[in-house]
Design a protein around this motif. Sequence first.
Motif, PDB file in Angstrom:
ATOM      1  N   THR A  34      -7.572   1.625  -5.945  1.00 56.29           N
ATOM      2  CA  THR A  34      -7.484   2.397  -4.988  1.00 56.29           C
ATOM      3  C   THR A  34      -8.409   2.616  -4.052  1.00 56.29           C
ATOM      4  OG1 THR A  34      -5.791   3.490  -6.687  1.00 56.29           O
ATOM      5  CG2 THR A  34      -6.711   4.922  -5.928  1.00 56.29           C
ATOM      6  N   SER A  40      -2.561   6.969   7.249  1.00 58.17           N
ATOM      7  CA  SER A  40      -2.093   5.789   6.929  1.00 58.17           C
ATOM      8  C   SER A  40      -3.374   5.121   6.197  1.00 58.17           C
ATOM      9  CB  SER A  40      -1.630   4.791   7.619  1.00 58.17           C
ATOM     10  OG  SER A  40      -0.458   5.876   8.109  1.00 58.17           O
ATOM     11  N   CYS A  41      -3.237   4.163   4.683  1.00 55.81           N
ATOM     12  CA  CYS A  41      -4.220   2.992   5.103  1.00 55.81           C
ATOM     13  C   CYS A  41      -4.024   2.072   5.104  1.00 55.81           C
ATOM     14  CB  CYS A  41      -4.708   3.315   3.606  1.00 55.81           C
ATOM     15  SG  CYS A  41      -3.065   2.782   2.332  1.00 55.81           S
ATOM     16  N   TRP A  95      -9.147   3.563   6.669  1.00 62.01           N
ATOM     17  CA  TRP A  95      -7.675   5.078   7.016  1.00 62.01           C
ATOM     18  C   TRP A  95      -7.804   4.970   8.581  1.00 62.01           C
ATOM     19  CZ3 TRP A  95      -4.656   7.143   3.779  1.00 62.01           C
ATOM     20  CH2 TRP A  95      -4.938   7.524   1.907  1.00 62.01           C
ATOM     21  N   GLU A 122       0.599   5.284  -0.501  1.00 60.81           N
ATOM     22  CA  GLU A 122      -0.866   5.872   0.443  1.00 60.81           C
ATOM     23  C   GLU A 122       0.479   7.724  -0.881  1.00 60.81           C
ATOM     24  OE1 GLU A 122      -0.309   4.575   4.472  1.00 60.81           O
ATOM     25  OE2 GLU A 122       1.405   5.385   2.690  1.00 60.81           O
ATOM     26  N   SER A 126      -5.183  10.071  -0.926  1.00 64.83           N
ATOM     27  CA  SER A 126      -4.833   7.950  -1.933  1.00 64.83           C
ATOM     28  C   SER A 126      -4.601   7.357  -1.781  1.00 64.83           C
ATOM     29  CB  SER A 126      -4.906   8.717  -3.847  1.00 64.83           C
ATOM     30  OG  SER A 126      -6.316   9.265  -4.269  1.00 64.83           O
ATOM     31  N   CYS A 127      -4.878   6.116  -1.515  1.00 66.70           N
ATOM     32  CA  CYS A 127      -3.877   4.858  -1.869  1.00 66.70           C
ATOM     33  C   CYS A 127      -4.043   3.936  -2.980  1.00 66.70           C
ATOM     34  CB  CYS A 127      -4.453   4.139  -0.172  1.00 66.70           C
ATOM     35  SG  CYS A 127      -4.257   2.506  -0.019  1.00 66.70           S
ATOM     36  N   TRP A 149      -0.503  -2.774   6.088  1.00 69.36           N
ATOM     37  CA  TRP A 149      -0.844  -1.664   6.069  1.00 69.36           C
ATOM     38  C   TRP A 149       0.723   0.080   5.324  1.00 69.36           C
ATOM     39  CZ3 TRP A 149      -3.160   1.367  10.174  1.00 69.36           C
ATOM     40  CH2 TRP A 149      -3.620   0.201  10.774  1.00 69.36           C
ATOM     41  N   GLY A 150       0.015   1.295   4.608  1.00 71.96           N
ATOM     42  CA  GLY A 150       1.298   1.618   4.231  1.00 71.96           C
ATOM     43  C   GLY A 150       1.745   2.484   4.734  1.00 71.96           C
ATOM     44  N   LEU A 164       0.921  -0.948   0.235  1.00 72.83           N
ATOM     45  CA  LEU A 164       0.009  -0.120   0.121  1.00 72.83           C
ATOM     46  C   LEU A 164       1.092   1.682  -0.172  1.00 72.83           C
ATOM     47  CD1 LEU A 164      -2.371  -1.252   2.713  1.00 72.83           C
ATOM     48  CD2 LEU A 164      -2.830  -0.726   0.082  1.00 72.83           C
ATOM     49  N   THR A 220       1.040   9.224   5.291  1.00 71.33           N
ATOM     50  CA  THR A 220       0.976  10.252   4.454  1.00 71.33           C
ATOM     51  C   THR A 220       1.019  11.374   5.018  1.00 71.33           C
ATOM     52  OG1 THR A 220       1.021  11.472   2.636  1.00 71.33           O
ATOM     53  CG2 THR A 220      -0.575  10.510   3.581  1.00 71.33           C
TER      54      THR A 220
END
Length: 124
Positions: free
Chosen positions: A78, A95-96, A36, A6, A21-22, A114-115, A4, A118
């Motif tokens: 996305t 974080s997404c 999120w 972001e 965006s993710c 997890w991303g 992922l 951002t």
Amino acid sequence: QVQLVESGGGLVQAGGSLRLSCAASGRIFSSRGMGWFRQAPGKEREFVAAISWNGGSTYYADSVKGRFIISRDNAKNTVYLQMNSLKPEDTAVYSCAASKGRNWDTVSSLYDYWGQGTQVTVSS
């Protein structure tokens, strides 16, 4: 495996808007609920919004309800977070995450990918 990434964070004045965006890689994105979360300095990570695997169900934290909108495009792998009427207290790393199941969850331990996050900074 799901990766992922972001994007869309930045600095905005109070009352402004941002869209996060993710982007997900991996074949399982379209079968997973997505969420999120955010973490402000010195605070624990908190749930923001989540969406079911097909976008049919969404859920929001009370603090963002009516201001944020989560959506997803499974054709593009996305998930988005439209943030309107931003407040200084929305400042955090966002974080997404991909849920372990098809539906949304509010508990972070129920997400397994997890991303990196951002940064969103809202100035007063």
